[in-house]
Design an enzyme around this catalytic site. Structure first.
Site, PDB file in Angstrom:
ATOM      1  N   CYS A 238       0.846  -1.199   0.000  1.00 19.90           N
ATOM      2  CA  CYS A 238       0.000   0.000   0.000  1.00 19.90           C
ATOM      3  C   CYS A 238       0.883   1.252   0.000  1.00 19.90           C
ATOM      4  O   CYS A 238       0.415   2.338  -0.290  1.00 19.90           O
ATOM      5  CB  CYS A 238      -0.922   0.002   1.205  1.00 19.90           C
ATOM      6  SG  CYS A 238      -0.019   0.138   2.733  1.00 19.90           S
TER       7      CYS A 238
ATOM      8  N   GLU B 239      -5.647   2.319  -8.823  1.00 22.44           N
ATOM      9  CA  GLU B 239      -4.579   1.595  -8.110  1.00 22.44           C
ATOM     10  C   GLU B 239      -4.307   0.307  -8.896  1.00 22.44           C
ATOM     11  O   GLU B 239      -5.166  -0.578  -8.950  1.00 22.44           O
ATOM     12  CB  GLU B 239      -5.028   1.244  -6.686  1.00 22.44           C
ATOM     13  CG  GLU B 239      -3.960   0.497  -5.916  1.00 22.44           C
ATOM     14  CD  GLU B 239      -4.444  -0.043  -4.577  1.00 22.44           C
ATOM     15  OE1 GLU B 239      -5.473  -0.734  -4.550  1.00 22.44           O
ATOM     16  OE2 GLU B 239      -3.788   0.234  -3.564  1.00 22.44           O
TER      17      GLU B 239
END
Ligand code: NAD
Length: 494
Positions: free
Chosen positions: A283, A391
């Protein structure tokens, strides 16, 4: 050879959920099935929640100094089992052994911080809140907490929450990611060995059905969720509906801004690690580079592509490669690989240029059924285009153009996600402006992966974080306790 069947860990022991469907757990480097995990139903989850609820009264009354005794032992056990646990992480998730060891070290760090709970959880006392009256602020646990974990850090993410939740006097039900359940199945056994009383930690395996059951169960006081923003929104909505406190850490698109005064050698080395470590499945992985100025854009892109081409790709458990600190493993699944390739294909249709193409990488020998991609770099990417807005969560990096610092900052701040962002510069002026003005929860200055250590809060901003309270450090203690204020008067006895 028979495949190992994992069991839920409930009330201090292994439990086979009766009649549960199972899911194959795959080694993403080889495609080999390494275990099968139960897909727990709402009824199976309820058994674990009941065990945690039954353990809560005695555990919450146990003095804090006694509660951390098993955690001291757990830290020692995790340390002595670091090698096999790191290998388990590498096997089921695909990250390099270097990264898997780093993950274990951060998990242990979180246990060590929680061992300070007898001091950290102390309340406050106000002598003389009024005439003859004193006031006490107590910091108390709440009950059963649920942890819902993602696949990319099989051990570390559960450990952002688990030690703090337990040390503060709560009990826990953890749902592992169905893609990587093996590591925490083993850690649960070590927790039992540490002397943690039965029911204080329970582990259930399963997919969305088990997660939804946890977030809706009336005896669950709160939920710590880490995963994609889309799923996080659903979990947050469930928690609101069922009156639970929650912390939701979501998706990311981390930008690295490079100023013309940055040391290019150091910067390029740092960018490569940040972008391609764990095959971009962190992340905190950077996936958008913003060099400031046309000349720097040209030079940095050239050098970055050159360095990215050299990243070794292979099976992290291949003894010939295992010691290589920059080794890049596979992405988690065939579906993830397909999605990433399709995103790149569409970016090219939208006008991006392939400066480095990892889509057709030939899998290393013995890994023909693995899910490998090579480092991929796209230039001429328009801010806000699909490949920039999304993402990707793979080894794919976009390079964007900015004429000056303000234009670079506008690209960072224009993005929906705000997990991490870094600037590379020798100038205190640009660094200061960036740390104050960049809209991201974790900022790096000449640091490509600004992931806070266990003593500090971890979490993003904007769509990367759908709650107030972050993970780790004092933020974690805040989440797992509630304050009660007691106003006390004892009149003089006649
Ligand atoms: P995911 O959202 O697919 O799954 C996360 C967890 O939610 C899993 O345990 C899964 O079983 C469960 N789940 C799936 N569907 C659900 C539903 N409808 N309702 C309730 N639960 C459901 O995420 P993933 O693919 O496992 O992990 C990758 C994602 O996690 C990335 O987006 C990454 O950025 C994010 N992540 C964020 C952080 C952070 O600190 N912000 C850290 C690690 C990972």
């Amino acid at each position: 050879m028979t495949t190992r069947l994992l069991r839920n860990f409930v009330n201090g022991g292994g439990v086979e959920p009766p009649g549960a469907r199972t899911i194959d757990v795959e080694n993403p480097s080889t495609g080999e099935v390494i275990a099968r995990a139960p897909l727990s139903t709402a009824a199976d989850v309820a058994v674990a929640v009941e065990a945690a609820a039954a353990a809560y009264p005695a555990w919450s009354r146990t003095p804090a100094a006694r509660r951390v005794e098993p955690l001291f032992r757990l830290a020692a056990l995790l340390r002595s089992h670091e090698e096999p646990l790191a290998r388990q992480i590498a096997e089921e998730m695909g990250k390099s052994l270097t990264d898997a060891h780093a993950e274990m070290k951060r998990a242990i760090e979180n246990v060590e911080v929680a061992c300070g709970m007898p001091v950290l959880q102390q309340g406050e006392l106000m002598v003389g809140a009024s005439f003859e009256i004193d006031a006490e602020v107590l910091r108390l646990p709440l009950g059963v907490f649920a942890i819902i974990a993602p696949y990319n850090f099989p051990a570390m993410v559960p450990f952002w929450f688990l030690p703090t939740a337990i040390a503060t006097g709560n009990t826990v039900v953890l749902k592992t990611s169905e893609q990587v359940p093996c590591t925490m199945a083993r850690v649960a056994e070590l927790c039992a060995e540490s002397g943690l009383p039965a029911g204080v930690l329970n582990v259930v395996h399963g997919d969305r059905e088990a997660a939804i059951a946890l977030a809706s169960h009336p005896k669950v006081a709160g939920v710590s969720f880490v995963g994609s923003t889309a799923v996080g929104r659903q979990v947050a909505e469930l928690c609101q509906r069922h009156g639970k406190r929650y912390q939701v850490l979501g998706s990311a698109k981390n930008h690295l801004v490079v100023m013309p005064d940055a040391n290019l050698d150091d910067t390029v080395r740092n960018l490569v690690t940040s972008c391609f470590g764990c095959a971009g499945q962190r992340c905190m992985a950077a996936s958008a580079i913003v060099p400031v100025g046309e000349e720097l854009h040209r030079e940095l892109t050239r050098r970055f592509v050159e360095a990215a081409r050299e990243v070794p790709v292979g099976n992290p458990l291949d003894p010939a490669l295992a010691a290589h600190p920059a080794l890049m493993g596979p992405v988690i699944s065939a579906a993830a690989r397909r999605r990433i390739v399709e995103l790149c294909d569409r970016a090219l249709e939208e006008g991006a240029t392939l400066a480095l193409d990892g889509r057709a990488l030939r899998p290393p020998p013995g890994c023909e059924r693995g899910h490998f991609l090579g480092p991929t770099v796209l230039t001429h990417v328009r801010p806000g285009s699909e490949i920039h807005a999304t993402e990707v969560f793979g080894p794919v990096v976009v390079v964007l153009r900015a004429r000056d610092f303000d234009e670079a900052l506008a690209i960072v701040n224009g993005h929906a996600y705000g997990n991490g962002a870094s600037i590379y510069t020798a100038s205190g002026h640009w660094a200061r402006r960036f740390k104050l003005e960049a809209e991201a929860g974790m900022i790096g200055v000449n640091v490509g992966i600004p992931a806070p250590v266990a003593q500090l809060p971890f979490g993003g901003m904007k769509a990367s974080m759908l709650s107030e309270t972050k993970a780790q450090g004092t933020a974690g203690i805040e989440f797992f306790t509630q304050r009660k204020v007691v106003t006390v008067r004892y009149p003089a006895q006649a």
